[in-house]
Motif scaffolding. Structure first.
Motif, PDB file in Angstrom:
ATOM      1  N   PRO A 222       0.595  -1.059   0.064  1.00 32.43           N
ATOM      2  CA  PRO A 222       0.186   0.054  -0.142  1.00 32.43           C
ATOM      3  C   PRO A 222       0.979   1.062   0.018  1.00 32.43           C
ATOM      4  CG  PRO A 222      -0.022  -1.177   1.976  1.00 32.43           C
ATOM      5  CD  PRO A 222       0.649  -1.902   1.293  1.00 32.43           C
TER       6      PRO A 222
ATOM      7  N   ARG B  96       1.140   7.491 -10.344  1.00 35.62           N
ATOM      8  CA  ARG B  96      -0.025   8.276 -10.571  1.00 35.62           C
ATOM      9  C   ARG B  96      -0.870   8.457  -9.233  1.00 35.62           C
ATOM     10  NH1 ARG B  96      -2.548   5.006 -15.704  1.00 35.62           N
ATOM     11  NH2 ARG B  96      -0.960   5.908 -17.340  1.00 35.62           N
ATOM     12  N   LEU B  97      -0.393   8.283  -8.146  1.00 33.95           N
ATOM     13  CA  LEU B  97      -1.075   8.086  -6.841  1.00 33.95           C
ATOM     14  C   LEU B  97      -2.217   7.117  -6.705  1.00 33.95           C
ATOM     15  CD1 LEU B  97      -0.829  12.044  -5.953  1.00 33.95           C
ATOM     16  CD2 LEU B  97       0.716  10.195  -5.080  1.00 33.95           C
ATOM     17  N   LEU B  98      -1.983   6.082  -7.568  1.00 29.64           N
ATOM     18  CA  LEU B  98      -3.108   4.999  -7.728  1.00 29.64           C
ATOM     19  C   LEU B  98      -2.722   4.276  -6.735  1.00 29.64           C
ATOM     20  CD1 LEU B  98      -5.633   3.931  -9.174  1.00 29.64           C
ATOM     21  CD2 LEU B  98      -3.895   2.838 -10.657  1.00 29.64           C
ATOM     22  N   TRP B  99      -3.444   3.893  -5.831  1.00 28.45           N
ATOM     23  CA  TRP B  99      -3.383   2.748  -4.642  1.00 28.45           C
ATOM     24  C   TRP B  99      -3.774   1.510  -4.922  1.00 28.45           C
ATOM     25  CZ3 TRP B  99      -1.403   4.144   0.539  1.00 28.45           C
ATOM     26  CH2 TRP B  99      -0.788   5.616   0.678  1.00 28.45           C
ATOM     27  N   PRO B 100      -3.279   0.591  -4.218  1.00 25.35           N
ATOM     28  CA  PRO B 100      -3.847  -1.215  -4.457  1.00 25.35           C
ATOM     29  C   PRO B 100      -5.228  -0.866  -3.860  1.00 25.35           C
ATOM     30  CG  PRO B 100      -1.967  -1.069  -3.086  1.00 25.35           C
ATOM     31  CD  PRO B 100      -2.035   0.314  -3.219  1.00 25.35           C
TER      32      PRO B 100
ATOM     33  N   PRO C 129      -8.050  -2.204  -1.717  1.00 24.62           N
ATOM     34  CA  PRO C 129      -7.739  -3.022  -0.378  1.00 24.62           C
ATOM     35  C   PRO C 129      -9.133  -3.782  -0.429  1.00 24.62           C
ATOM     36  CG  PRO C 129      -8.937  -0.863  -0.195  1.00 24.62           C
ATOM     37  CD  PRO C 129      -8.362  -0.746  -1.650  1.00 24.62           C
ATOM     38  N   LYS C 130      -9.827  -4.127  -1.310  1.00 23.30           N
ATOM     39  CA  LYS C 130     -10.963  -5.020  -1.334  1.00 23.30           C
ATOM     40  C   LYS C 130     -10.332  -6.358  -2.163  1.00 23.30           C
ATOM     41  CE  LYS C 130     -14.619  -1.697  -1.107  1.00 23.30           C
ATOM     42  NZ  LYS C 130     -15.432  -0.859  -1.902  1.00 23.30           N
TER      43      LYS C 130
ATOM     44  N   VAL D 214      -4.241  -8.060  -1.947  1.00 24.19           N
ATOM     45  CA  VAL D 214      -3.631  -7.175  -0.910  1.00 24.19           C
ATOM     46  C   VAL D 214      -3.823  -7.709   0.403  1.00 24.19           C
ATOM     47  CG1 VAL D 214      -4.208  -4.792  -0.154  1.00 24.19           C
ATOM     48  CG2 VAL D 214      -4.169  -5.230  -2.527  1.00 24.19           C
ATOM     49  N   TRP D 215      -4.819  -8.385   0.719  1.00 26.38           N
ATOM     50  CA  TRP D 215      -5.021  -9.073   2.072  1.00 26.38           C
ATOM     51  C   TRP D 215      -3.826 -10.024   2.350  1.00 26.38           C
ATOM     52  CZ3 TRP D 215     -10.681 -11.046   1.116  1.00 26.38           C
ATOM     53  CH2 TRP D 215     -11.343 -10.008   0.859  1.00 26.38           C
TER      54      TRP D 215
ATOM     55  N   PHE E  53      -0.544  -8.314   3.135  1.00 24.96           N
ATOM     56  CA  PHE E  53      -0.763  -7.637   4.697  1.00 24.96           C
ATOM     57  C   PHE E  53      -0.503  -9.018   5.444  1.00 24.96           C
ATOM     58  CE2 PHE E  53      -2.310  -3.605   3.300  1.00 24.96           C
ATOM     59  CZ  PHE E  53      -2.026  -2.998   4.409  1.00 24.96           C
ATOM     60  N   ALA E  54      -1.371 -10.250   5.264  1.00 23.56           N
ATOM     61  CA  ALA E  54      -1.235 -11.408   6.100  1.00 23.56           C
ATOM     62  C   ALA E  54       0.152 -11.906   6.107  1.00 23.56           C
ATOM     63  CB  ALA E  54      -2.376 -12.319   5.827  1.00 23.56           C
TER      64      ALA E  54
ATOM     65  N   THR F 232       2.784  -9.478   8.057  1.00 20.09           N
ATOM     66  CA  THR F 232       2.481  -9.589   9.444  1.00 20.09           C
ATOM     67  C   THR F 232       2.973 -11.133  10.013  1.00 20.09           C
ATOM     68  OG1 THR F 232       0.703  -8.227   9.118  1.00 20.09           O
ATOM     69  CG2 THR F 232       0.726  -9.557  11.104  1.00 20.09           C
TER      70      THR F 232
ATOM     71  N   VAL G 258      -6.761 -16.181   5.039  1.00 17.87           N
ATOM     72  CA  VAL G 258      -6.614 -15.040   3.663  1.00 17.87           C
ATOM     73  C   VAL G 258      -5.845 -15.829   2.424  1.00 17.87           C
ATOM     74  CG1 VAL G 258      -5.084 -13.107   3.193  1.00 17.87           C
ATOM     75  CG2 VAL G 258      -6.445 -13.249   5.251  1.00 17.87           C
TER      76      VAL G 258
ATOM     77  N   PHE H 251      -8.670 -17.173   0.598  1.00 20.14           N
ATOM     78  CA  PHE H 251      -9.801 -16.138  -0.151  1.00 20.14           C
ATOM     79  C   PHE H 251      -9.356 -15.958  -1.525  1.00 20.14           C
ATOM     80  CE2 PHE H 251     -10.676 -14.278   4.215  1.00 20.14           C
ATOM     81  CZ  PHE H 251     -11.596 -15.261   4.667  1.00 20.14           C
TER      82      PHE H 251
END
Lengths: 483, 166
Positions: A154, A159-163, A165-166, A170-171, A174-175, A178, A249, A252
């Motif tokens: 993230p 272009r200031l485009l973010w991934p 989060p849905k 991306v999960w 993070f998973a 962490t 995750v 998913f």
């Protein structure tokens, strides 16, 4: 380390440490014996050099193959429409799964106060960290332009485009990050008191300086232990739901898609049980040779192997139930695509892979109903190899048949991995075992300070009831058998 | 810092020595043990560790931050899908949970280090290498005029070695 995690049973007669109370090491008598025997495992041997050489060779082969793939493009791997996920994603899920048993054994069994974890959890934790590190490579290897991997973090691009989060991808980032951070921290924190032992015994000034830096000036004081035990408990409490969340995750990634065979609510628990099962398989693959070649049979007793084998049997049955439930759900759904897919999985195009999975993961582990086999290290080692194989094929059966047999018959296809896929798969084993072998010759493979909790300390008046051990517990003999 | 250090081979002697030292009002006592033991913990009568407060605060901060990241990202560049909320709390719970564990876990470790006083650069005063091996130890910070009294208590309870340090 377990001490403050346990409820204090009050004044008078009490257990020394609840998590270790059902664990006995009758052939281990003194604290010095533990130090001597565990530190002795750090001396490099010819066999260790040979294994390390093989691991590095496999890794170099994997790196060379990857360079070839970068040069030629992803087409060098066996992808062909519609199967655009193959060995890399299968192996990613495989290694994430392997990485589950370490935290399960060190954190969940710690909270449940299962004594048998004491001798095996350090190995399992080391395995976890390197397995997750290995898994983390595969999403990158799977990219045509691996240098763009940071798009999933993230962090905005130019272009200031973010991934999004849905997105499950991306999960995943993070998973996995962490999990890797917390598992590594958990491993290192547990190692600090043991590194202090190495520091205090080391004569070589260079090694002593390294151990001193890693031990952070640990002195075994009451103040340090008081905060340490509490922090260890909270890390275990954080890690427990984390273990369950990470593979949920990962599941998913599949379950959020509408593909037949993937879009199922059973996926998170099915993946978690499978991960724990495969992790236990790898624990056996690693701990049984270590136990034999490091001569640590009196630390990892047959009782410990028996208890771990029971857990393995239980998770195998959960996984087997999940396989059968999938079929039942497809049958009762009335959905033609689901039914065709599952028929094709077991009796069609991919029957060979599905039956390898069923035999290795459902049928062979049933042998663990026999206590004789649960207490037979040779059989456990052989079985663990089959479990590793079966769990890799489980992921193959999840990924490939679904993609190759979606809704439209004209879209159906096949998949055949190339030498590039196999080279990178082999390289991943080289990468994992290289780190594992390097670490076990630098740091103790068993938790010295926790092993010391298991044996009674020296006492001037052994009959002082304040410090007496529980009576009536069946004491095991030298082989770990209880009488 | 000056005081007296004693090494013990047996745990019960160590416990009795601590109890005696406390009776004689030696305030600043440190006990060394190769592994945590209830007996020593109860003899020392310490209050509960404050690590848990830090864990709670940073865990809550982590979950808040973990929800805030995706909500802000979704709001900054909305991907509008009919009938679906821009900021959807259900999928964002995954990120909230992971960031809670990450920040709460790391804060717990840093809090442990802070409260335990590590990393420490030197081990010189009031420590002996045998305390990580098989022996228990007691270090009493005391002015020179009470050092003999402390040494006598340690010897009385069977210390294997007693010495002054500064």
């Amino acid at each position: 380390m377990a001490t403050t995690a346990a409820p204090y049973p009050g004044e008078g007669q009490h257990r020394p440490n609840i998590p270790s109370a059902t664990h006995r090491l009758p052939a281990v008598k003194t604290y010095d014996q533990i130090d001597d025997e565990i530190i002795a495992t750090l001396r490099p041997t010819l066999g260790w050099f040979a294994l390390l050489g093989i691991a590095i060779l496999c890794l170099l082969g994997g790196i060379a193959t990857w360079m070839y793939q970068i040069h030629e493009g992803l087409g060098a791997a066996g992808y062909q429409p519609p199967v655009m996920w193959g060995v890399y994603i299968i192996t990613f899920v495989f290694w994430v799964g392997i990485g589950h048993a370490g935290t399960l054994i060190s954190a969940i069994l710690y909270l449940f106060r299962a004594g048998f974890r004491t001798s095996i959890y350090r190995c399992a934790e080391i395995m976890t960290v390197f397995a997750v590190m290995t898994a983390g490579l595969f999403p990158i290897l799977h990219l045509g332009r691996p240098w763009k991997f940071f798009y999933l973090i993230p962090y905005p691009n130019w272009r200031l485009l973010w991934p999004n989060p849905k997105s499950p991808l991306v999960w995943d980032v993070f998973a996995i990050l962490t999990y890797l951070t917390i598992s590594s921290t958990f491993l290192y924190i547990g190692l600090i008191p043991d590194i202090a032992v190495l520091r205090d015994r080391e004569k070589n000034p260079v090694r002593k300086a390294i151990y001193s830096a890693l031990a952070l000036g640990w002195r075994n004081s009451d103040r340090e232990w008081r905060h340490f035990t509490r922090a260890y408990l909270f890390l275990a409490a954080f890690s427990t739901p984390l273990v369950l969340s990470v593979h949920s995750v990962v599941s998913f990634d599949f379950a959020m898609a509408l593909t037949p065979g993937w879009h199922a609510t059973i996926f998170p628990p099915y993946f978690v049980a499978g991960a724990i099962f495969s992790g236990l398989g790898m624990v056996f693959t690693i701990i049984i040779p270590i136990r034999k070649f490091f001569k640590l049979q009196h630390y990892v007793t047959l009782n410990d192997l028996d208890a771990a084998a029971k857990m393995c049997l239980f998770t195998s049955m959960v996984v087997g139930l999940a396989y059968l439930t999938e079929f039942q759900v497809a049958w009762m759904s009335g959905n033609q695509f689901e039914q065709d897919y599952f028929w094709n999985r077991v009796f069609g195009q991919w029957a060979w892979a599905a039956w390898i999975m069923i035999i290795c993961n459902m049928i062979l582990p049933l042998s663990l109903w026999s206590q004789k086999l649960r207490r037979n290290p040779a059989w456990l080692f052989i079985l663990s190899i089959f479990i590793n194989l079966g769990m890799w094929f489980e992921r193959f059966v999840i990924v490939v048949p679904s993609l190759s047999h979606e809704f439209e018959p004209w879209q159906w296809g096949s998949y055949r991995p190339t030498w590039v896929d196999y080279g990178i798969l082999l390289g991943s084993f080289g990468w994992f075992f290289m780190w594992f072998l390097l670490l076990i010759k630098q740091l103790p493979v068993m938790a010295i300070s926790e092993l010391k909790e298991v044996i009674p300390p020296k006492m001037k008046h052994p009959h002082d009831t304040t410090h007496e051990l529980d009576e009536g517990f069946p004491m095991p003999d030298e082989t770990g058998a209880q009488h | 810092m000056q005081g007296v250090i004693g090494a013990f081979n047996e745990i019960d002697s160590t416990v009795h020595a601590i109890e005696d030292l406390k009776k004689q009002r030696f305030g600043d006592i440190t006990v060394y043990t190769p592994t945590p033991r209830h007996e020593l913990e109860h003899a020392m009568k310490h209050p509960p560790s404050k690590v848990r407060i830090v864990t709670l605060i940073f865990g809550l901060a982590g979950v808040t931050f973990g929800y805030w990241i995706p909500i802000w990202m979704s709001d900054y560049w909305p991907l509008v899908v009919g009938g679906k909320p821009i900021a959807s709390w259900v999928p964002f719970t995954i990120l909230g949970f992971e960031v809670m564990v990450l920040i709460g876990g790391l804060a717990t470790v840093f809090a442990m280090m802070g409260f335990a006083g590590i990393p420490r650069l030197t081990l010189t005063v009031g420590y002996d290498a045998r305390f990580s091996g098989g022996d228990f130890g007691i270090w009493i910070v005391t002015p020179p005029e009470r050092a003999d009294e402390a040494m006598n208590v340690l010897k009385k309870h069977g210390a294997a070695e007693v010495r002054r340090e500064r």
